[in-house]
Design an enzyme around this catalytic site. Sequence first.
Site, PDB file in Angstrom:
ATOM      1  N   LYS A  55       0.809  -1.219   0.000  1.00  0.00           N
ATOM      2  CA  LYS A  55       0.000   0.000   0.000  1.00  0.00           C
ATOM      3  C   LYS A  55       0.844   1.274   0.000  1.00  0.00           C
ATOM      4  O   LYS A  55       0.305   2.369   0.083  1.00  0.00           O
ATOM      5  CB  LYS A  55      -0.927   0.004   1.216  1.00  0.00           C
ATOM      6  CG  LYS A  55      -1.886  -1.181   1.293  1.00  0.00           C
ATOM      7  CD  LYS A  55      -2.798  -1.039   2.496  1.00  0.00           C
ATOM      8  CE  LYS A  55      -3.724  -2.238   2.639  1.00  0.00           C
ATOM      9  NZ  LYS A  55      -3.008  -3.451   3.035  1.00  0.00           N
ATOM     10  N   PHE A  96      13.704  -6.012   1.455  1.00  0.00           N
ATOM     11  CA  PHE A  96      14.892  -6.791   1.809  1.00  0.00           C
ATOM     12  C   PHE A  96      14.605  -7.684   3.012  1.00  0.00           C
ATOM     13  O   PHE A  96      14.892  -8.890   3.005  1.00  0.00           O
ATOM     14  CB  PHE A  96      16.041  -5.822   2.079  1.00  0.00           C
ATOM     15  CG  PHE A  96      17.185  -6.370   2.883  1.00  0.00           C
ATOM     16  CD1 PHE A  96      17.877  -7.500   2.486  1.00  0.00           C
ATOM     17  CD2 PHE A  96      17.594  -5.719   4.045  1.00  0.00           C
ATOM     18  CE1 PHE A  96      18.954  -7.993   3.229  1.00  0.00           C
ATOM     19  CE2 PHE A  96      18.661  -6.200   4.791  1.00  0.00           C
ATOM     20  CZ  PHE A  96      19.337  -7.336   4.386  1.00  0.00           C
ATOM     21  N   ASP A 101      13.136 -12.944   5.387  1.00  0.00           N
ATOM     22  CA  ASP A 101      12.233 -13.513   6.387  1.00  0.00           C
ATOM     23  C   ASP A 101      11.443 -14.680   5.804  1.00  0.00           C
ATOM     24  O   ASP A 101      11.257 -15.709   6.457  1.00  0.00           O
ATOM     25  CB  ASP A 101      11.283 -12.424   6.889  1.00  0.00           C
ATOM     26  CG  ASP A 101      10.336 -12.929   7.969  1.00  0.00           C
ATOM     27  OD1 ASP A 101      10.797 -13.146   9.103  1.00  0.00           O
ATOM     28  OD2 ASP A 101       9.140 -13.107   7.674  1.00  0.00           O
ATOM     29  N   ASP A 105      11.496 -18.406   7.264  1.00  0.00           N
ATOM     30  CA  ASP A 105      10.236 -18.994   7.750  1.00  0.00           C
ATOM     31  C   ASP A 105       9.703 -20.075   6.821  1.00  0.00           C
ATOM     32  O   ASP A 105       8.684 -20.698   7.112  1.00  0.00           O
ATOM     33  CB  ASP A 105       9.168 -17.909   7.903  1.00  0.00           C
ATOM     34  CG  ASP A 105       9.417 -17.009   9.094  1.00  0.00           C
ATOM     35  OD1 ASP A 105      10.279 -17.347   9.927  1.00  0.00           O
ATOM     36  OD2 ASP A 105       8.748 -15.968   9.202  1.00  0.00           O
ATOM     37  N   ARG A 110       3.266 -14.312  -0.297  1.00  0.00           N
ATOM     38  CA  ARG A 110       3.415 -12.967   0.249  1.00  0.00           C
ATOM     39  C   ARG A 110       2.622 -12.027  -0.649  1.00  0.00           C
ATOM     40  O   ARG A 110       2.807 -12.006  -1.859  1.00  0.00           O
ATOM     41  CB  ARG A 110       4.895 -12.571   0.279  1.00  0.00           C
ATOM     42  CG  ARG A 110       5.175 -11.126   0.629  1.00  0.00           C
ATOM     43  CD  ARG A 110       4.981 -10.845   2.101  1.00  0.00           C
ATOM     44  NE  ARG A 110       5.927 -11.547   2.942  1.00  0.00           N
ATOM     45  CZ  ARG A 110       6.063 -11.324   4.255  1.00  0.00           C
ATOM     46  NH1 ARG A 110       5.287 -10.429   4.847  1.00  0.00           N
ATOM     47  NH2 ARG A 110       6.919 -12.021   4.971  1.00  0.00           N
ATOM     48  N   ASP A 172      12.919 -13.929  17.333  1.00  0.00           N
ATOM     49  CA  ASP A 172      11.747 -14.621  16.795  1.00  0.00           C
ATOM     50  C   ASP A 172      12.120 -16.015  16.294  1.00  0.00           C
ATOM     51  O   ASP A 172      11.433 -17.003  16.563  1.00  0.00           O
ATOM     52  CB  ASP A 172      11.145 -13.787  15.664  1.00  0.00           C
ATOM     53  CG  ASP A 172       9.777 -14.288  15.230  1.00  0.00           C
ATOM     54  OD1 ASP A 172       9.165 -15.078  15.969  1.00  0.00           O
ATOM     55  OD2 ASP A 172       9.324 -13.900  14.146  1.00  0.00           O
ATOM     56  N   LYS A 198      10.829  -5.761  15.264  1.00  0.00           N
ATOM     57  CA  LYS A 198      10.530  -6.187  13.887  1.00  0.00           C
ATOM     58  C   LYS A 198       9.499  -5.310  13.187  1.00  0.00           C
ATOM     59  O   LYS A 198       9.545  -5.162  11.959  1.00  0.00           O
ATOM     60  CB  LYS A 198      10.029  -7.639  13.880  1.00  0.00           C
ATOM     61  CG  LYS A 198      11.094  -8.679  14.128  1.00  0.00           C
ATOM     62  CD  LYS A 198      10.568 -10.078  13.873  1.00  0.00           C
ATOM     63  CE  LYS A 198      10.177 -10.299  12.433  1.00  0.00           C
ATOM     64  NZ  LYS A 198       9.770 -11.684  12.145  1.00  0.00           N
ATOM     65  N   PHE A 236      -0.511  -1.875  16.953  1.00  0.00           N
ATOM     66  CA  PHE A 236      -0.845  -2.244  15.585  1.00  0.00           C
ATOM     67  C   PHE A 236      -0.618  -3.738  15.347  1.00  0.00           C
ATOM     68  O   PHE A 236      -1.439  -4.420  14.733  1.00  0.00           O
ATOM     69  CB  PHE A 236       0.010  -1.422  14.621  1.00  0.00           C
ATOM     70  CG  PHE A 236      -0.210  -1.722  13.163  1.00  0.00           C
ATOM     71  CD1 PHE A 236      -1.221  -1.105  12.457  1.00  0.00           C
ATOM     72  CD2 PHE A 236       0.600  -2.622  12.487  1.00  0.00           C
ATOM     73  CE1 PHE A 236      -1.426  -1.362  11.107  1.00  0.00           C
ATOM     74  CE2 PHE A 236       0.411  -2.896  11.145  1.00  0.00           C
ATOM     75  CZ  PHE A 236      -0.606  -2.262  10.452  1.00  0.00           C
ATOM     76  N   ASP A 240      -3.067  -6.918  14.386  1.00  0.00           N
ATOM     77  CA  ASP A 240      -2.798  -7.886  13.326  1.00  0.00           C
ATOM     78  C   ASP A 240      -2.973  -9.317  13.818  1.00  0.00           C
ATOM     79  O   ASP A 240      -3.554 -10.157  13.129  1.00  0.00           O
ATOM     80  CB  ASP A 240      -1.363  -7.700  12.790  1.00  0.00           C
ATOM     81  CG  ASP A 240      -1.342  -7.074  11.414  1.00  0.00           C
ATOM     82  OD1 ASP A 240      -2.356  -6.501  10.996  1.00  0.00           O
ATOM     83  OD2 ASP A 240      -0.294  -7.164  10.756  1.00  0.00           O
ATOM     84  N   ASP A 241      -2.456  -9.588  15.000  1.00  0.00           N
ATOM     85  CA  ASP A 241      -2.563 -10.933  15.567  1.00  0.00           C
ATOM     86  C   ASP A 241      -4.021 -11.300  15.818  1.00  0.00           C
ATOM     87  O   ASP A 241      -4.435 -12.439  15.575  1.00  0.00           O
ATOM     88  CB  ASP A 241      -1.775 -11.017  16.878  1.00  0.00           C
ATOM     89  CG  ASP A 241      -0.271 -10.893  16.670  1.00  0.00           C
ATOM     90  OD1 ASP A 241       0.178 -10.893  15.505  1.00  0.00           O
ATOM     91  OD2 ASP A 241       0.453 -10.780  17.673  1.00  0.00           O
TER      92      ASP A 241
END
Length: 350
Positions: A55, A96, A101, A105, A110, A172, A198, A236, A240-241
Amino acid sequence: MTVTNSSGSGNIRATLKEIYNKLKEEMLNDPAFDFNEYSRQWIDRMVDYNVLGGKCNRVLSVIDSYNIIKGVDVPSKEDMYLACTLGWCIEWIQAFYIMLDDIMDNSQTRRGQPCWFRVPQVGLIAINDGILLRSHVSRILQRLFKGKPYCNYLTNLFTESECKAASGQLLDLIITHEGKKDLTKYDMTIYRRIVQHKTAYNSFYLPVACALLLAGENLDNFCKAKNILVEMGTYFQVQDDYLDCFGDPELTGKVGTDIEEYKCSWLVVQALEHADENQRSILFENYGKSNPACVSKVKDLYKKLNLQNLFHEYERESYGKLIADIETQPNEAIRNVLMSFLHKIYKRNK
């Protein structure tokens, strides 16, 4: 974070794309990289694939913050270019981070498309691609801001942001992926540190700090504002979680996978704090498994523990505290910047 601007959506988007194309063209023709025609084609595709698609919130945050700080509706052409460029530098850095990431992971998608490293013929070349993106940011800062009175502060700011992101990522990874899965490692202290490093620092503080430097301000005078922005970024991420589990996919645009991916999320940390022994056993047996039945058991437990109500209470308290902290800021422009950020994210549903 959804950000609007006072310059008109169509005009600002066109300006952003124009400056983006210019920055990409400079990268493709930068003699320091010494690309041949084949590698130029690769980079051209790679940058578009990884930097675009979001966005542009970080770019818009730099521009909006700068306009508020300077008290202008439309900045000069030069200031607009500098603000946009700094915003794109943050987006380049974010791309980057995301590229690496996703590899660490072992992610699949994405922004609604395969992760870059999963694109045919890319694979682990994505690591080098990420390094190229990061290197280009250094070239931009050196070329465009060398000689500016705030150049060293700007360079140090980006370096600090990388240190924060890398340390948060390390924590993490250690907590989430190292050895046997162990939910006893998850607590609110660990969660907040990961989130602040992060997400909060780079997505909330960094754009405002760039705007402050561009406006000629001394960052040392805004330490309290920095803390507020980091706390706002933490709020924020908690949103999200929550939305990952309880959000409407029609609005969020994605189906949450935090439970399956064994994420150290706000919800699981709260569940661990509030669950009795039997309920903790359910979490330990089912969290981090992709089996739909296991996911369903975890979600049912979240509901039994009233985590939805707990989140709404957290949101109410966080909003009240942030408002109170913002009102203590002596600088009116900074108060307006902080209020603008908060009102854009409060009670969001996507």
